[in-house]
Design a protein around this motif. Structure first.
Motif, PDB file in Angstrom:
ATOM      1  N   GLY A 195       0.886  -1.102  -0.395  1.00  0.00           N
ATOM      2  CA  GLY A 195       0.111  -0.369  -0.558  1.00  0.00           C
ATOM      3  C   GLY A 195       0.670   1.699   0.216  1.00  0.00           C
ATOM      4  N   ASN A 253      -1.963  -4.537   1.861  1.00  0.00           N
ATOM      5  CA  ASN A 253      -4.147  -4.205   0.900  1.00  0.00           C
ATOM      6  C   ASN A 253      -4.601  -5.878   1.156  1.00  0.00           C
ATOM      7  N   SER A 255      -7.378  -7.041   0.625  1.00  0.00           N
ATOM      8  CA  SER A 255      -9.243  -6.653   0.678  1.00  0.00           C
ATOM      9  C   SER A 255      -9.124  -6.469   1.625  1.00  0.00           C
ATOM     10  N   GLY A 366      -2.805  -2.168  -9.361  1.00  0.00           N
ATOM     11  CA  GLY A 366      -2.297  -2.070  -8.302  1.00  0.00           C
ATOM     12  C   GLY A 366      -1.434  -2.777  -8.129  1.00  0.00           C
ATOM     13  N   GLN A 377      -4.387   2.008  -2.205  1.00  0.00           N
ATOM     14  CA  GLN A 377      -4.902   1.418  -1.716  1.00  0.00           C
ATOM     15  C   GLN A 377      -5.566   1.250  -2.278  1.00  0.00           C
ATOM     16  N   ALA A 379      -7.749  -1.626  -0.511  1.00  0.00           N
ATOM     17  CA  ALA A 379      -8.357  -2.543   0.231  1.00  0.00           C
ATOM     18  C   ALA A 379      -9.294  -1.358   1.181  1.00  0.00           C
TER      19      ALA A 379
END
Length: 480
Positions: A195, A253, A255, A366, A377, A379
């Motif tokens: 992230g 990240n 999810s 991502g 970012q 998630a």
């Protein structure tokens, strides 16, 4: 005595917040499905649902799509899930009769069950089963104007215990770096989806990384037992888990895994901990109480295999022991990758390959690609293709079922597939040749970052996919 033992009004606020958070995660899950399924699972996707349901019977993967499948129907299911989840977020079923509230929570569970069970490798992550397990228990929590059923609250604690304790045990039994507290030397750099702050976490002093690892062990191996202690001990353990999960949210990240863990922990905190007054609440009807008792018996029976797995030396993680994902086993990062590799997909529109051919890269939303691009970012939103690309870089066996199909879709400039990417270097036109290269990635040092502005340094390691073109019949043909 009556049924007063059956409920505890002190958890009305945490029950309400739990429901709001869970509904929001349902919304995210359905939205991710609606926006990504055509390229992944659609009739012309990489792993089409129709082909799967012809091969796998209903009893092994219960889903309404065994009855009928079309991309329009799948989209209807996904967007219906979004609508119902949004209604739950807004509290539109907070004061409906108990049966209506239960039905409202049953609908997203059934719809997402149908999606996950035909989702194949794209839906093979532990947080899918976790959402279904928690979502099933949420059906029985009741509306806001009734007192929360104690048994369901305890079943939620049992999920949280297995989630945290299972993750702790898999680490302790797995990579030696968890035992010598050095795994965090590597993890922030090599995790599947770094992230925006991961670069900074990676460059924390090594003694602090060891503190991170030790704190993880305490939170996952010691604190879970306190969940079953009286208040305020149980609430304090839950708050510790929330803090730990927020640290993980900031560092990468994953999810909705961390967000769903926080949601579970919220259900443990009673109103006295935060000083909220408790309103007058009705007792749920007797038939609902009977259903909750039946639910508890069912979960206890189904918990045998997951509990046995926890104490087994051959512990497995992220596994469902029943077709409906009612009671599962969880865990993550039993081993930590020490070196990061990435697959970079390139293509050219040159009619003939020469030594001067210019290859242009596809950029994913991502996963790391351009070294100068800061990790984004995403998630709790889940980028399924990006996550599977991380696994593909670990070993091609993770990608045998879908990577050739991805190459075919890119060579054909398939619009649905291109929508999954951040940048198509050909603006929707078909390239003539495509290849994939394997790169070694590492975070820049602070000095390299100041001098170059880059977040990553990468070095080519060789081909990951042979150079190929699209044949006249639409199949991929290797040219080297």
């Amino acid at each position: 005595m009556g049924w007063d033992w059956f409920t505890d009004p002190g958890y009305w606020a945490s029950r309400l917040l739990f429901q709001r958070l869970l509904a929001a995660l349902y919304l995210v899950a359905f939205l991710a499905t609606a926006l990504q399924f055509r390229a992944l699972l659609g009739e012309h996707g990489m792993l089409p649902v129709p082909r799967f349901v012809r091969r796998v019977p209903f009893r092994r993967a219960p889903s309404l799509f065994h009855w009928r499948y079309s991309d329009r129907l799948f989209a209807t299911v996904a967007w219906a899930g979004v609508v119902v989840a949004a209604a739950l977020v807004l509290g539109l079923f907070d004061r409906t009769p108990v049966w209506a509230t239960m039905l409202a929570w049953l609908v997203p569970w059934l719809l997402y069950q149908s999606i996950v069970n035909v989702g194949q490798i794209w839906y093979s992550f532990g947080w899918e089963s976790l959402l279904l397990e928690v979502g099933f228990l949420a059906i029985f929590l009741g509306p806001a104007d009734t007192a929360p059923p104690v048994l369901v609250l305890w079943l939620l604690r049992w999920v949280l215990f297995r989630l945290e304790f299972g993750a702790g045990l898999i680490k302790l039994r797995g990579d030696e770096c968890w035992r010598d507290l050095t795994c965090l030397y590597y993890h922030h750099e090599t995790q599947p989806m770094p992230g925006p702050l991961s670069w900074y976490f990676h460059h924390l002093p090594k003694p602090l990384h060891r503190v991170e690892a030790a704190a993880s062990h305490f939170t996952q191996l010691v604190a879970p037992f306190a969940l079953f202690a009286p208040q305020p001990v149980a609430g304090a353990a839950a708050l510790l888990m929330i803090l730990t999960q927020l640290w993980l949210v900031a560092s990468g990240n994953f999810s909705w895994l961390n967000f769903l863990t926080i949601t579970l922990a919220v259900s443990v905190v009673d109103s006295s901990v935060v000083g909220l007054p408790v309103p007058e609440l009705a007792q749920p009807p007797v038939w609902h109480q009977a259903l909750v008792i039946g639910l508890t018996v069912l979960v206890v029976v189904l918990s045998y295999r997951p509990a046995r797995n926890l104490v087994s030396r051959r512990q497995v993680m992220n596994t469902s022991f029943d077709r409906l994902h009612l009671v599962n086993t969880y865990g993550a990062f039993g081993s930590v990758t020490k070196v990061r590799h990435e697959i970079v997909i390139e293509a050219t529109d040159d009619p003939v390959l020469t030594g001067d051919t210019v290859w242009r890269e596809y950029e994913f939303k991502g996963k790391p690609g351009d070294p100068r691009r800061r990790p984004p970012q995403f998630a709790p939103y889940h980028l399924r293709l990006d996550w599977l690309m991380w696994f593909a870089a670990l070993s091609t066996r993770y990608a045998q079922s879908w990577l050739p199909a991805l190459a075919e879709k890119l060579l054909a400039a398939d619009p649905a597939t291109l929508k999954l990417l951040r940048h198509d270097p050909f603006d929707g036109a078909r390239p003539t040749y495509l290849r994939a290269q394997l790169y070694r990635y590492r975070f820049t040092t602070p000095r390299e970052r100041r001098e170059t502005g880059a977040w990553w340094v990468r070095e080519a390691r060789g081909p990951a996919l042979r150079t190929a073109r699209l044949g006249a019949d639409g199949t991929v043909i290797a040219v080297d």
